[in-house]
Motif scaffolding. Structure first.
Motif, PDB file in Angstrom:
ATOM      1  N   TYR A 234       0.666  -1.277  -0.236  1.00  0.00           N
ATOM      2  CA  TYR A 234       0.105  -0.083  -0.084  1.00  0.00           C
ATOM      3  C   TYR A 234       1.101   1.022   0.320  1.00  0.00           C
ATOM      4  O   TYR A 234       2.237   1.157   0.720  1.00  0.00           O
ATOM      5  N   GLY A 235       0.244   2.635  -0.537  1.00  0.00           N
ATOM      6  CA  GLY A 235       1.315   3.508  -0.437  1.00  0.00           C
ATOM      7  C   GLY A 235       0.381   4.289  -0.349  1.00  0.00           C
ATOM      8  O   GLY A 235      -0.802   4.890   0.631  1.00  0.00           O
TER       9      GLY A 235
ATOM     10  N   LYS B  21      -2.965   3.084   7.764  1.00  0.00           N
ATOM     11  CA  LYS B  21      -3.730   1.517   7.130  1.00  0.00           C
ATOM     12  C   LYS B  21      -5.234   1.341   7.463  1.00  0.00           C
ATOM     13  O   LYS B  21      -5.962   0.449   7.324  1.00  0.00           O
ATOM     14  N   THR B  22      -5.580   2.504   7.916  1.00  0.00           N
ATOM     15  CA  THR B  22      -6.800   2.971   8.833  1.00  0.00           C
ATOM     16  C   THR B  22      -8.303   2.321   7.353  1.00  0.00           C
ATOM     17  O   THR B  22      -8.818   1.857   7.324  1.00  0.00           O
TER      18      THR B  22
ATOM     19  N   LYS C  12       1.608  -6.325   5.749  1.00  0.00           N
ATOM     20  CA  LYS C  12       1.602  -5.043   5.008  1.00  0.00           C
ATOM     21  C   LYS C  12       2.972  -4.654   4.669  1.00  0.00           C
ATOM     22  O   LYS C  12       3.569  -4.837   5.562  1.00  0.00           O
ATOM     23  N   VAL C  13       2.962  -3.835   3.691  1.00  0.00           N
ATOM     24  CA  VAL C  13       4.327  -3.985   3.026  1.00  0.00           C
ATOM     25  C   VAL C  13       4.194  -1.960   2.818  1.00  0.00           C
ATOM     26  O   VAL C  13       3.095  -2.077   1.660  1.00  0.00           O
ATOM     27  N   GLU C  14       4.423  -1.401   2.868  1.00  0.00           N
ATOM     28  CA  GLU C  14       4.645   0.491   2.567  1.00  0.00           C
ATOM     29  C   GLU C  14       5.708   0.513   1.379  1.00  0.00           C
ATOM     30  O   GLU C  14       6.252  -0.468   1.290  1.00  0.00           O
ATOM     31  N   VAL C  15       5.296   0.233   0.248  1.00  0.00           N
ATOM     32  CA  VAL C  15       5.625   1.107  -0.856  1.00  0.00           C
ATOM     33  C   VAL C  15       5.128   2.792  -1.081  1.00  0.00           C
ATOM     34  O   VAL C  15       4.318   3.295  -0.984  1.00  0.00           O
ATOM     35  N   PRO C  16       6.028   3.083  -2.258  1.00  0.00           N
ATOM     36  CA  PRO C  16       6.633   4.654  -2.079  1.00  0.00           C
ATOM     37  C   PRO C  16       4.975   4.345  -3.557  1.00  0.00           C
ATOM     38  O   PRO C  16       4.849   5.917  -3.464  1.00  0.00           O
TER      39      PRO C  16
ATOM     40  N   ARG D  99       2.074   6.277  -4.981  1.00  0.00           N
ATOM     41  CA  ARG D  99       0.839   7.198  -4.188  1.00  0.00           C
ATOM     42  C   ARG D  99      -0.370   6.604  -4.757  1.00  0.00           C
ATOM     43  O   ARG D  99      -1.044   5.863  -5.668  1.00  0.00           O
ATOM     44  N   ASN D 100      -1.411   6.765  -3.527  1.00  0.00           N
ATOM     45  CA  ASN D 100      -2.818   5.962  -3.445  1.00  0.00           C
ATOM     46  C   ASN D 100      -3.191   3.937  -4.371  1.00  0.00           C
ATOM     47  O   ASN D 100      -3.951   4.455  -5.391  1.00  0.00           O
ATOM     48  N   VAL D 101      -1.789   3.341  -4.372  1.00  0.00           N
ATOM     49  CA  VAL D 101      -2.058   1.972  -4.201  1.00  0.00           C
ATOM     50  C   VAL D 101      -2.082   1.135  -3.517  1.00  0.00           C
ATOM     51  O   VAL D 101      -2.124   1.361  -2.372  1.00  0.00           O
ATOM     52  N   VAL D 102      -2.612   0.094  -3.577  1.00  0.00           N
ATOM     53  CA  VAL D 102      -3.132  -1.254  -3.621  1.00  0.00           C
ATOM     54  C   VAL D 102      -2.796  -2.230  -3.562  1.00  0.00           C
ATOM     55  O   VAL D 102      -3.561  -2.467  -5.214  1.00  0.00           O
TER      56      VAL D 102
END
Length: 92
Positions: free
Chosen positions: A11-12, A24-25, A43-47, A49-52
Motif C-alpha cells: 500500500y502506498g 492503514k485505516t 502489510k508492506v509500505e510502497v512509495p 501513491r494511492n495504490v493497494v
C-alpha cells in the motif's frame, strides 16, 4: 488457493487533510476479510501513491486505488474487499 495463503498487501501513501502519509485505516476491512478466510496478511509500505496491491506467491492478484476502500469497518459492506477476497481465492 488453500485457506492458509500468505497475502502481502502493498500500500502506498495517500492524501488526507492535506498531508500525504502511509495510513492503514483504509486497510482494516481488507485485512479482516482475508484473515477471516484463514489467510496470513502482511502489510508492506510502497512509495507509489494511492495504490493497494495484493500479492500471493509472488504474483499480483488484485490492485485498486486505496481511496476507494471504505474507511475503517470490517469489510462486510465494502464491495472491493469482496473482489479482493475472490482474487486471492482464485490465485494459484
Amino acid at each position: 488457493m488453500p485457506s492458509n495463503a500468505k497475502v502481502f498487501i502493498h500500500y502506498g501513501p495517500y492524501e488526507a487533510c492535506g498531508l500525504v502519509h502511509h495510513r492503514k485505516t483504509r486497510l482494516e476491512g481488507l485485512d479482516t476479510v482475508l484473515t477471516q478466510d484463514g489467510h496470513t496478511v502482511e502489510k508492506v509500505e510502497v512509495p507509489d501513491r494511492n495504490v493497494v496491491q495484493l500479492w500471493v506467491n509472488g504474483e499480483m492478484v488484485f490492485s485498486c486505488d486505496i481511496r476507494d476502500l471504505d474507511y475503517g469497518g470490517d469489510g462486510d459492506l465494502d464491495e472491493l474487499c469482496h473482489k479482493a477476497r475472490d482474487a486471492v481465492q482464485k490465485a494459484f
